[in-house]
Design a protein around this motif. Structure first.
Motif, short mmCIF file in Angstrom:
data_model
loop_
_atom_site.label_atom_id
_atom_site.label_comp_id
_atom_site.label_asym_id
_atom_site.label_seq_id
_atom_site.Cartn_x
_atom_site.Cartn_y
_atom_site.Cartn_z
N LYS A 457 -4.95 -3.46 -4.88
CA LYS A 457 -4.44 -4.58 -4.09
C LYS A 457 -2.92 -4.54 -4.01
O LYS A 457 -2.34 -4.70 -2.93
N THR A 487 -11.38 -6.61 -0.96
CA THR A 487 -10.05 -6.81 -1.55
C THR A 487 -8.97 -6.08 -0.77
O THR A 487 -7.96 -6.66 -0.39
N ILE A 488 -9.16 -4.80 -0.54
CA ILE A 488 -8.09 -4.03 0.08
C ILE A 488 -8.00 -4.29 1.58
O ILE A 488 -6.91 -4.18 2.16
N ASN A 491 -6.04 -7.55 1.90
CA ASN A 491 -4.63 -7.39 1.53
C ASN A 491 -3.93 -6.31 2.36
O ASN A 491 -2.72 -6.14 2.24
#
Length: 704
Positions: A457, A487-488, A491
């Motif tokens: 992240k 998550t990635i 973000n």
């Protein structure tokens, strides 16, 4: 004991198939042990081949366990007739040869696997040890015809190799009509992967994972094989609770345009199982479908919002506040140049039909969509990261497609090194005022290097500030790290999608290419303030993983979701009007005076909807605000638009799959009724497919 139905099923499994293609014969045998209603799911379970599901494996396991009790019965009813049948046909086609002493001097296992030129020299008599090996080979040859009777032996014996040689020898002499079926490549599965042809015809598989190991007949022939470990990583979350508007009047969340959950749910249902609860993110299911919401007039105001209040079909005491957002649709002639880096996982786990082969086909589709001036680079990672293609103009299509076609799987997964190399290439060919994006395609974890989600992240956040965004595309099952993907992608100012079929690849990378690639607004947040004088309670349907703190709304340093060209986003609240009798939370004893003091402003409003966003190249957010009044009300649910009603049906379906209290008494038949009536224009068949998924879920869940 095993009942008659199971014995009949086992007889069908072991019954000799007519002479035909070996793969087809093995597939038909597997289908006999599989529920007839799920045949379509089996045949659609992979691309480029066939693969049975976990449910089929479980069914086989249950049958095997029960067979342990009935080994003597099965030995008489299944194994012996098959062995006799095979022996009879071999002897009928090629009688044994006898010497002068009336003893058999040649068996099917005597000849070597590779045919050698005959010579005039007499063949030496076999030694005692060789005779024993021949006898063992004969037993293995007969066992090979009983490939579906018992699980695999974990190791190959010398006699197994001899059995393969015997079958090859028999083929060359015309004894057998066809070779023994090749071993399935999965646990009770036909993987469908096409392997390279063998350089020697003698190297034909003589065992499968369903073959009986050579052992004394007095011992049980069935030993259960361990099921493959499911290493899918799914983020668990709790369903949004009901909030009292008087105590907690403000709801804040980040916008979401991902669609991975819907594809994952569809894959599970088509494989004959209800999806795991935490794979169902209701907002992603709702936003999977295109809707004809009213959009803005120009790119200066990147999107338009439409808010409606309508009756709730599953609760007569509540209403739905439907918030629809439509992004500005960039015309093809206005689309900025694209600088794309394909970051492709080629680790060993990608060597399955629904992974790397499907990935290649998907990215070929995307290449065909790009303009000649767009730039493509390709980075792979497996053990180490490597640059397969330096930045290349899309006009050199043959060079790009050749690089994609030459990708091969192997190694572990060095994701960190791959991401760093991908960002390096993206910066190398950076396009100012253009689209600069890394497109990560993977099936699972980054298990070499920086593999912690928080570390990833931070890495993605750092690179995002340079103007290079990241989108993630998941492939395959059993190793998928959905939690890392979410998550990635969140973000990296990108989207997360799960591609399980070539049709889904076409939807994500061709039909939705503009919204996937071209961002018109970033860090988009929604905040709704409910008026306690009109609304007693509310709950947001979905968006659990996108929740923000109230103070985050005005904090431009807090990251949020992005909206692409032409994207539509839908959010639905279930609200309880004050005095409706549907309240679930008791009123505060001392809090009422602060509301009924006669000084409440805007007392006729249901809520106040605020949207905060940044333009792609700006760091200061702007605000759009919309009051929700009685003018937004729709008197009956049937009077809502087709798109509104269909989106509500999808919301109900998602809640039903999550087994939420709100829809506990709202059956799949009611969802079908709403969705069927609101199907409307369906040029790509997405809504028709949704109806079939509701039917599947109803059958699997007993229409609960």
């Amino acid at each position: 004991m095993v009942d008659d139905n199971e014995l009949n099923r086992l007889r069908d499994i072991a019954a000799p198939a007519p002479a035909k293609d070996a793969k087809a014969r093995a597939f038909e045998a597997a289908l006999r042990a599989y529920d007839q209603e799920n045949i379509s799911a089996v045949t659609q379970g992979s691309v480029g081949g066939l693969r049975l599901t976990e449910r089929a494996q479980k069914l086989w396991s249950e049958i095997m366990q029960k067979k342990l009790i009935a080994t003597p019965v099965l030995a008489g009813l299944v194994a012996l007739p098959i062995a006799g049948y095979a022996t009879f046909h071999m002897l009928r086609e090629q009688p044994p040869k006898f010497g002068g002493d009336e003893k058999i001097t040649e068996t099917l296992a005597d000849k070597p696997a590779t045919v050698k030129p005959t010579t005039a020299e007499p063949k030496p008599a076999p030694t005692g040890l060789e005779t024993d090996k021949k006898a063992d080979a004969d037993v293995e040859s007969r066992d090979a015809t009983d490939a579906l009777v018992a699980p695999a032996s974990p190791q190959k014996s010398e006699s197994t190799v001899a059995s393969g040689a015997a079958q090859q020898n028999a083929l060359e002499r015309g004894v057998l009509a066809e070779p023994a079926p090749p071993a399935p490549t999965g646990e009770f599965a036909l993987d469908g992967a096409v392997s390279a042809p063998s350089t020697s015809r003698a190297r034909m598989p003589a065992e499968s994972k369903l073959m009986a190991p050579q052992q004394p007949s007095t011992l049980p022939a069935d030993q259960m094989q361990p099921q493959p470990e499911n290493r899918d990583r799914i983020e668990d979350f709790k369903t949004n609770p009901v909030h009292a508007a008087l105590e907690d009047p403000v709801s804040t969340f980040s916008i979401d345009v991902d669609t991975a959950s819907y594809s994952f749910v569809r894959s599970s249902l088509k494989q004959g199982t209800l999806p795991q609860v935490d794979t169902v993110r209701v907002e992603e299911m709702i936003n999977y479908f295109p809707y004809d919401w009213k959009g803005p007039e120009s790119a200066s105001t990147p999107f338009n919002s439409t808010v409606s209040v309508m009756p709730t079909p599953w609760n007569t005491h509540t209403r739905l506040m439907h918030v629809a957002i439509k992004g500005f649709d960039v015309k093809p002639t206005e689309q900025p140049k694209a600088n794309l880096v394909f970051l492709i996982d080629v680790s060993g786990s990608m060597d399955e039909p629904d992974k790397l082969p499907l990935l290649k086909s998907a990215f070929r589709l995307l290449v065909s969509k790009l303009k000649a001036d767009d730039t493509i680079s390709i980075v792979t990672y497996a053990g180490d990261a490597g640059t397969v293609l330096e930045p290349t103009k899309a006009s050199q299509k043959d060079k790009i497609l050749s690089a994609i076609d030459n990708l091969t799987p192997g190694g572990s997964t060095a994701g960190e090194a791959g991401i760093k190399e991908a960002y390096r290439l993206a910066q190398k060919s950076f396009v100012k005022d253009g689209v600069n994006r890394v497109m990560l395609a993977t099936d699972g974890d980054f298990n070499v290097g920086q593999s912690d989600d928080d570390d990833l992240k931070r890495l993605i956040e750092k690179e995002r500030k340079t103007g290079v965004f990241l989108s993630v595309f998941g492939f395959g099952r059993g190793n998928l790290n959905d939690q890392m993907m979410q998550t990635i992608a969140q973000n990296g100012n990108g989207t997360a999608a799960y591609i399980d079929t070539l049709a889904e690849a076409e939807k994500v990378l061709v039909e939705d290419a503009s919204s996937t690639l071209f961002t018109i607004a970033k860090d988009v947040k929604i905040q709704v303030e409910f008026n306690p004088n009109k609304v007693s309670e509310y709950r947001l349907i979905g968006y659990e993983t996108r929740a923000l703190n109230r103070e985050d709304f005005n904090n431009d340093r807090v990251d949020a979701g992005d909206v692409g060209s032409g994207h539509s986003v839908t959010a639905i609240y279930e609200i309880t009007p004050k005095g409706s009798g549907g309240e679930q939370i008791d009123a505060l004893r001392y809090g009422q005076a602060s509301v009924d003091n006669g000084g409440v402003a805007n007392a006729d409003e249901y809520a106040f909807v605020k949207i905060r966003y940044k333009l792609p190249n700006e760091d200061v957010s702007k605000l759009i605000a919309t009051p929700v009044t009685s003018a937004n009300e729709i008197s009956s649910f049937d009077q809502a638009s087709t798109d509104q009603r269909f989106s509500v049906a999808v919301a109900a379906f998602g809640q039903k799959l999550r087994d939420e209290d709100a829809t506990a008494k709202f059956g799949y038949d009611k969802i079908m009724e709403i969705a069927t009536a609101a199907r409307g224009a369906d040029p790509f068949g997405y809504r028709s497919e949704f109806l079939s998924l509701v039917r599947l879920a109803s059958a699997l869940g007993g229409n609960r």
